[in-house]
Scaffold this motif. Structure first.
Motif, PDB file in Angstrom:
ATOM      1  N   LYS A  33       0.830  -1.208   0.000  1.00 22.74           N
ATOM      2  CA  LYS A  33       0.000   0.000   0.000  1.00 22.74           C
ATOM      3  C   LYS A  33       0.859   1.250   0.000  1.00 22.74           C
ATOM      4  N   ALA A  74       4.026   1.537  -1.046  1.00 26.87           N
ATOM      5  CA  ALA A  74       4.746   1.650  -2.329  1.00 26.87           C
ATOM      6  C   ALA A  74       3.833   2.219  -3.404  1.00 26.87           C
ATOM      7  N   LEU A  75       2.601   1.700  -3.478  1.00 31.55           N
ATOM      8  CA  LEU A  75       1.686   2.171  -4.523  1.00 31.55           C
ATOM      9  C   LEU A  75       1.317   3.639  -4.301  1.00 31.55           C
ATOM     10  N   ARG A  76       1.299   4.051  -3.038  1.00 35.22           N
ATOM     11  CA  ARG A  76       0.895   5.426  -2.737  1.00 35.22           C
ATOM     12  C   ARG A  76       2.023   6.413  -3.021  1.00 35.22           C
ATOM     13  N   GLU A 126       5.219   5.801  -4.586  1.00 31.65           N
ATOM     14  CA  GLU A 126       6.165   5.591  -5.691  1.00 31.65           C
ATOM     15  C   GLU A 126       5.430   5.552  -7.027  1.00 31.65           C
TER      16      GLU A 126
END
Lengths: 123, 123
Positions: free
Chosen positions: B49, B51-53, B55
């Motif tokens: 979560k 990383a997706l937010r 990066e």
């Protein structure tokens, strides 16, 4: 009959907005005969592009080939619901792919999975 | 140092608009010790979560568990570029996940793949 299947697929697509918990998520693991790899890839790509375009309930079909062994192919398949998956199996484009590639596929393993973060997208 | 890694990750995210041909796509195949499965899943979800937010260059991390054998986990990883992948490995959230779950992971195989339809999204 094929038209009916296609209409069913479109209707099942209505469940694209279904709860993620209702999704059907598979990993298809295939090995393709090397001499047939190019033909197989062409048929696979055509079938996937059509499915993504005309079936709202096919949320993704994401195919990758092992870099070190390109005859090994994995497809992450996400369907909005069991109904969307069932309808997909009856569409003309899936049946064309399935029947057209039968002799090219050395092995197929379909792994049923549980998505740990359902609803995750690709940017 | 961690801040630098984070800034690098943000900068590498600029390549989120890179050509799909530049993408880095992996299948991570893990087996988790059964007694650690719940802790592992929590750490994995938190790391993904974040990383997706933060990066932009992490295009997706899509984790699934085999339904018949939930200790077997597969993650489809798509990075915008080699730089985005390299930066990801140095982020605080990845290092926290990696170090925090080391003892929970029975085996890890990272398969480099070639996406056959790069640019495919999840609806």
């Amino acid at each position: 009959m094929l038209l009916t299947a296609w209409l069913l697929a479109l209707m099942a697509g209505g469940s694209a907005a279904a709860q993620p918990s209702n999704q059907v998520v598979h990993l298809a693991k295939l090995e393709i005969y090397p001499a047939q790899l190019e033909s197989y890839q062409a048929a696979l790509k055509e079938g996937i592009k059509t499915a993504l375009r005309v079936e709202p309930g096919v949320l993704t079909l994401y195919p990758v080939a092992d870099r070190a062994n390109p005859t090994r192919i994995t497809i992450l398949e996400i369907y909005a619901s069991p109904a969307a998956y069932k309808a997909h199996l009856q569409t003309p484009h899936f049946l064309k792919y399935k029947n057209g590639t039968k002799v090219m596929v050395k092995s197929l393993e379909l792994v049923e999975t549980v998505p740990l973060l359902p609803g995750t997208k690709v940017k």
